[in-house]
Design a protein around this motif. Structure first.
Motif, PDB file in Angstrom:
ATOM      1  N   ARG A 140       0.841  -1.208   0.000  1.00 21.00           N
ATOM      2  CA  ARG A 140       0.000   0.000   0.000  1.00 21.00           C
ATOM      3  C   ARG A 140       0.872   1.253   0.000  1.00 21.00           C
ATOM      4  N   ARG A 141       1.888   1.268   0.853  1.00 19.88           N
ATOM      5  CA  ARG A 141       2.785   2.422   0.927  1.00 19.88           C
ATOM      6  C   ARG A 141       3.448   2.695  -0.425  1.00 19.88           C
ATOM      7  N   ASP A 142       3.915   1.628  -1.077  1.00 22.16           N
ATOM      8  CA  ASP A 142       4.527   1.802  -2.402  1.00 22.16           C
ATOM      9  C   ASP A 142       3.537   2.398  -3.400  1.00 22.16           C
ATOM     10  N   GLY A 143       2.294   1.914  -3.353  1.00 22.19           N
ATOM     11  CA  GLY A 143       1.258   2.427  -4.248  1.00 22.19           C
ATOM     12  C   GLY A 143       0.960   3.890  -3.977  1.00 22.19           C
ATOM     13  N   MET A 144       0.854   4.248  -2.697  1.00 22.42           N
ATOM     14  CA  MET A 144       0.584   5.640  -2.320  1.00 22.42           C
ATOM     15  C   MET A 144       1.738   6.549  -2.745  1.00 22.42           C
ATOM     16  N   ASP A 145       2.979   6.056  -2.566  1.00 21.54           N
ATOM     17  CA  ASP A 145       4.150   6.846  -2.981  1.00 21.54           C
ATOM     18  C   ASP A 145       4.136   7.083  -4.490  1.00 21.54           C
ATOM     19  N   ALA A 146       3.761   6.061  -5.250  1.00 20.40           N
ATOM     20  CA  ALA A 146       3.700   6.198  -6.709  1.00 20.40           C
ATOM     21  C   ALA A 146       2.638   7.237  -7.096  1.00 20.40           C
ATOM     22  N   LEU A 147       1.515   7.225  -6.388  1.00 14.05           N
ATOM     23  CA  LEU A 147       0.442   8.190  -6.670  1.00 14.05           C
ATOM     24  C   LEU A 147       0.889   9.622  -6.332  1.00 14.05           C
ATOM     25  N   LYS A 148       1.566   9.791  -5.186  1.00 15.22           N
ATOM     26  CA  LYS A 148       2.054  11.127  -4.809  1.00 15.22           C
ATOM     27  C   LYS A 148       3.017  11.656  -5.860  1.00 15.22           C
ATOM     28  N   LYS A 149       3.909  10.779  -6.316  1.00 14.90           N
ATOM     29  CA  LYS A 149       4.899  11.184  -7.324  1.00 14.90           C
ATOM     30  C   LYS A 149       4.191  11.560  -8.627  1.00 14.90           C
ATOM     31  N   ALA A 150       3.206  10.759  -9.019  1.00 17.09           N
ATOM     32  CA  ALA A 150       2.474  11.041 -10.253  1.00 17.09           C
ATOM     33  C   ALA A 150       1.752  12.389 -10.160  1.00 17.09           C
ATOM     34  N   GLU A 151       1.183  12.687  -8.990  1.00 12.34           N
ATOM     35  CA  GLU A 151       0.495  13.976  -8.820  1.00 12.34           C
ATOM     36  C   GLU A 151       1.511  15.118  -8.859  1.00 12.34           C
ATOM     37  N   LYS A 152       2.636  14.927  -8.161  1.00 16.58           N
ATOM     38  CA  LYS A 152       3.676  15.958  -8.107  1.00 16.58           C
ATOM     39  C   LYS A 152       4.229  16.257  -9.501  1.00 16.58           C
ATOM     40  N   ASP A 153       4.363  15.180 -10.305  1.00 14.33           N
ATOM     41  CA  ASP A 153       4.893  15.333 -11.667  1.00 14.33           C
ATOM     42  C   ASP A 153       3.827  15.835 -12.646  1.00 14.33           C
ATOM     43  N   GLY A 154       2.605  16.012 -12.163  1.00 12.70           N
ATOM     44  CA  GLY A 154       1.547  16.534 -13.021  1.00 12.70           C
ATOM     45  C   GLY A 154       0.898  15.490 -13.915  1.00 12.70           C
ATOM     46  N   GLU A 155       1.148  14.211 -13.646  1.00 15.91           N
ATOM     47  CA  GLU A 155       0.562  13.149 -14.475  1.00 15.91           C
ATOM     48  C   GLU A 155      -0.916  12.927 -14.143  1.00 15.91           C
ATOM     49  N   ILE A 156      -1.285  13.159 -12.869  1.00 12.84           N
ATOM     50  CA  ILE A 156      -2.689  13.006 -12.465  1.00 12.84           C
ATOM     51  C   ILE A 156      -3.114  14.219 -11.643  1.00 12.84           C
ATOM     52  N   SER A 157      -4.416  14.465 -11.595  1.00 14.42           N
ATOM     53  CA  SER A 157      -4.941  15.602 -10.824  1.00 14.42           C
ATOM     54  C   SER A 157      -5.071  15.213  -9.351  1.00 14.42           C
ATOM     55  N   GLU A 158      -5.306  16.213  -8.519  1.00 17.73           N
ATOM     56  CA  GLU A 158      -5.478  15.981  -7.085  1.00 17.73           C
ATOM     57  C   GLU A 158      -6.701  15.087  -6.830  1.00 17.73           C
ATOM     58  N   ASP A 159      -7.788  15.343  -7.581  1.00 12.97           N
ATOM     59  CA  ASP A 159      -9.007  14.527  -7.421  1.00 12.97           C
ATOM     60  C   ASP A 159      -8.752  13.077  -7.815  1.00 12.97           C
ATOM     61  N   ARG A 160      -8.045  12.877  -8.927  1.00 13.80           N
ATOM     62  CA  ARG A 160      -7.714  11.521  -9.400  1.00 13.80           C
ATOM     63  C   ARG A 160      -6.822  10.825  -8.356  1.00 13.80           C
ATOM     64  N   HIS A 161      -5.879  11.578  -7.792  1.00 11.97           N
ATOM     65  CA  HIS A 161      -4.985  11.043  -6.759  1.00 11.97           C
ATOM     66  C   HIS A 161      -5.799  10.561  -5.559  1.00 11.97           C
ATOM     67  N   ARG A 162      -6.770  11.375  -5.139  1.00 17.66           N
ATOM     68  CA  ARG A 162      -7.603  11.014  -3.990  1.00 17.66           C
ATOM     69  C   ARG A 162      -8.425   9.757  -4.307  1.00 17.66           C
ATOM     70  N   ALA A 163      -8.998   9.700  -5.496  1.00 18.52           N
ATOM     71  CA  ALA A 163      -9.819   8.545  -5.888  1.00 18.52           C
ATOM     72  C   ALA A 163      -8.978   7.263  -5.930  1.00 18.52           C
ATOM     73  N   LEU A 164      -7.786   7.354  -6.511  1.00 20.14           N
ATOM     74  CA  LEU A 164      -6.907   6.178  -6.597  1.00 20.14           C
ATOM     75  C   LEU A 164      -6.390   5.783  -5.210  1.00 20.14           C
TER      76      LEU A 164
END
Length: 184
Positions: free
Chosen positions: A131-155
């Motif tokens: 789970r931690r690895d998945g959350m870290d990947a999502l944070k990085k994707a949001e930081k890099d602009g690959e996903i929006s904040e809403d998409r990050h929250r949903a994922l």
């Protein structure tokens, strides 16, 4: 993006599969071919898993039968089983070993449930690490602009739901194994 729900699910399934194999090696007072899986036999100049030098079958609920393929390693197999710490005493019969499974006393049952609990906790930790690895990947994707904040929250919610489901499966497996161990 490095986040993959399938990858996270696969890794969590791996933690559950590992737990199942750990549980299979725990003695419950009933004969099981998986009971001897962890035994290593000194044979042919090295250590070999028991399954590579013999076949293991269950003759009845309290008896295992080990058919050793090579006469030269029968003694080594007998010694390896006796020294395995499982509390088993094989009876040699030519190339076959009969292994009576003694009934468990109350003290040993309690000890085995504690060991099962440790295995389950290790599985829960493994699931949480995924789970931690998945959350870290999502944070990085949001930081890099690959996903929006809403998409990050949903994922993130999706990853948390997966985690909760797998932890629940670990708890159910533990409950089932404890009941099996405590059954007289």
């Amino acid at each position: 993006m490095s986040y993959s729900k399938q990858d996270i699910e696969r890794r969590m399934e791996g933690a559950l599969a590992s737990l199942a194999s750990e549980f299979a090696g725990l003695r419950t007072g009933r004969a099981s071919v998986n009971l001897l899986d962890s035994i290593q036999v000194p044979a042919y100049g090295g250590m070999s898993p028991l399954s590579q030098v013999a076949s293991v079958t269950v003759s009845d609920t309290r008896m295992l039968s080990v058919n050793v393929w090579d006469k030269a390693v029968v003694g080594a197999v007998d010694r390896a089983i006796r020294e395995s710490g499982l509390g088993l005493n094989p009876v040699m019969d030519g190339q076959n070993l009969r292994i009576p499974i003694p009934p468990l006393n109350e003290e040993r049952r309690v000890e085995l449930t504690k060991i099962a609990g440790k295995y389950a906790e290790a599985a829960r930790v493994a699931v949480r690490n995924v789970r931690r690895d998945g959350m870290d990947a999502l944070k990085k994707a949001e930081k890099d602009g690959e996903i929006s904040e809403d998409r990050h929250r949903a994922l993130s919610d999706e990853v948390q739901k997966l985690t909760d489901a797998f932890v629940k499966r670990v708890d159910e497996a533990l409950k089932s194994k404890e009941a099996e161990i405590m059954q007289v």
